[in-house]
Design a protein around this motif. Structure first.
Motif, short mmCIF file in Angstrom:
data_model
loop_
_atom_site.label_atom_id
_atom_site.label_comp_id
_atom_site.label_asym_id
_atom_site.label_seq_id
_atom_site.Cartn_x
_atom_site.Cartn_y
_atom_site.Cartn_z
N THR A 190 0.87 -1.17 0.00
CA THR A 190 0.00 0.00 0.00
C THR A 190 0.90 1.22 0.00
N ASP A 191 0.70 2.12 -0.96
CA ASP A 191 1.58 3.27 -1.12
C ASP A 191 1.70 4.06 0.18
N GLY A 192 2.94 4.24 0.63
CA GLY A 192 3.23 5.02 1.83
C GLY A 192 3.03 4.30 3.14
N ALA A 193 2.58 3.05 3.11
CA ALA A 193 2.29 2.29 4.33
C ALA A 193 3.38 1.25 4.60
N PRO A 194 3.45 0.75 5.85
CA PRO A 194 4.44 -0.29 6.15
C PRO A 194 4.24 -1.55 5.30
N LEU A 195 5.36 -2.16 4.93
CA LEU A 195 5.33 -3.40 4.16
C LEU A 195 4.76 -4.53 4.99
N LYS A 196 4.16 -5.50 4.34
CA LYS A 196 3.72 -6.73 5.00
C LYS A 196 4.94 -7.57 5.36
N ASP A 197 4.80 -8.45 6.32
CA ASP A 197 5.92 -9.32 6.71
C ASP A 197 6.48 -10.11 5.53
N ASP A 198 5.64 -10.47 4.56
CA ASP A 198 6.12 -11.24 3.41
C ASP A 198 7.23 -10.51 2.64
N GLN A 199 7.21 -9.18 2.68
CA GLN A 199 8.21 -8.40 1.94
C GLN A 199 9.41 -8.01 2.81
N VAL A 200 9.52 -8.62 3.98
CA VAL A 200 10.64 -8.38 4.91
C VAL A 200 11.58 -9.58 4.83
N ALA A 201 12.87 -9.33 4.75
CA ALA A 201 13.84 -10.41 4.58
C ALA A 201 13.74 -11.47 5.66
N ALA A 202 13.57 -11.08 6.90
CA ALA A 202 13.56 -12.04 8.02
C ALA A 202 12.26 -12.82 8.14
N HIS A 203 11.22 -12.40 7.44
CA HIS A 203 9.91 -13.05 7.61
C HIS A 203 9.39 -13.76 6.38
N GLY A 204 9.66 -13.26 5.19
CA GLY A 204 9.10 -13.90 4.01
C GLY A 204 9.99 -13.77 2.79
N ASN A 205 10.62 -12.58 2.66
CA ASN A 205 11.52 -12.35 1.54
C ASN A 205 10.84 -12.65 0.20
N THR A 206 9.57 -12.30 0.11
CA THR A 206 8.75 -12.61 -1.07
C THR A 206 8.48 -11.34 -1.87
N SER A 207 8.76 -11.38 -3.16
CA SER A 207 8.48 -10.22 -4.00
C SER A 207 6.97 -9.97 -4.01
N PRO A 208 6.58 -8.69 -4.02
CA PRO A 208 5.15 -8.38 -3.98
C PRO A 208 4.48 -8.49 -5.35
N HIS A 209 3.18 -8.63 -5.31
CA HIS A 209 2.35 -8.53 -6.50
C HIS A 209 2.45 -7.10 -7.02
N LEU A 210 2.59 -6.94 -8.32
CA LEU A 210 2.56 -5.62 -8.96
C LEU A 210 1.73 -5.74 -10.23
N SER A 211 0.89 -4.76 -10.48
CA SER A 211 0.09 -4.71 -11.70
C SER A 211 0.13 -3.27 -12.21
N TRP A 212 0.34 -3.10 -13.52
CA TRP A 212 0.46 -1.74 -14.05
C TRP A 212 -0.36 -1.57 -15.31
N SER A 213 -0.69 -0.31 -15.58
CA SER A 213 -1.49 0.02 -16.76
C SER A 213 -1.20 1.46 -17.18
N GLY A 214 -1.51 1.76 -18.43
CA GLY A 214 -1.37 3.11 -18.93
C GLY A 214 0.04 3.50 -19.31
#
Length: 173
Positions: free
Chosen positions: A29-53
């Motif tokens: 979420t733009d400007g908000a803290p990352l989920k644990d999945d995107q933290v190296a010590a907890h998940g180290n998982t790349s986030p979903h990204l979708s783009w248009s335009g």
């Protein structure tokens, strides 16, 4: 107690202006803290990204994740995915550790490995910003290979980017 350094500007504001387009995520979420999945010590998982335009003439994409608040003069690159085909407009959660689309490939992040490295700021450091950026490129290939550094990729992007879509999350350990 957190270490306080002056907050650096958005690093993309320092580059030549380009068109902008939209990027969204079910994980960031733009400007908000990352989920644990995107933290190296907890998940180290790349986030979903979708783009248009993306701008007309886009022939490929580069996706990066950059932390300008790392305690180094050059920040810290967490993800550099190059030569994503122009018909790809979404990466699923965890895509960095799976099969990549078309001729896409990773350049090693500043942790020394190919793929995504989650947030890992030093204990007690200030809040860090993680800029997830989709760069629309006017060529099918950026013209680098997997041995390039993130800085070389960024340098090439400065001259070949038609537009940028930016989303940023934060994290403090």
């Amino acid at each position: 107690m957190s270490i306080e350094r002056p907050v650096s500007p958005n690093p993309y504001d320092l580059l030549p202006a380009t068109a902008s387009f939209a990027v969204t995520s079910t994980d960031v979420t733009d400007g908000a803290p990352l989920k644990d999945d995107q933290v190296a010590a907890h998940g180290n998982t790349s986030p979903h990204l979708s783009w248009s335009g993306a701008p007309a003439g886009t022939k490929s994409y580069v996706v990066t994740c950059f932390d300008p608040d790392a305690p180094t003069p050059s920040g810290f690159w967490h993800w550099v995915l190059v030569d994503i085909p122009a018909d790809v407009t979404e990466l699923a959660t965890g895509a960095a550790s799976g099969a990549l689309p078309g001729k896409a490939f990773h350049v090693r992040h500043d942790g020394g490995e190919a793929g995504f490295m989650g947030a890992a700021p030093p204990q007690g450091d200030q809040v860090h910003r993680y800029f997830f950026v989709v760069h629309a490129v006017g060529e099918e290939s950026l013209g680098v290979d997997a041995s390039a550094s993130p800085a070389v990729v960024s340098f090439n992007l400065a001259f070949k980017t038609l537009g940028r879509a930016i989303l940023h999350g934060t994290y403090q350990h």
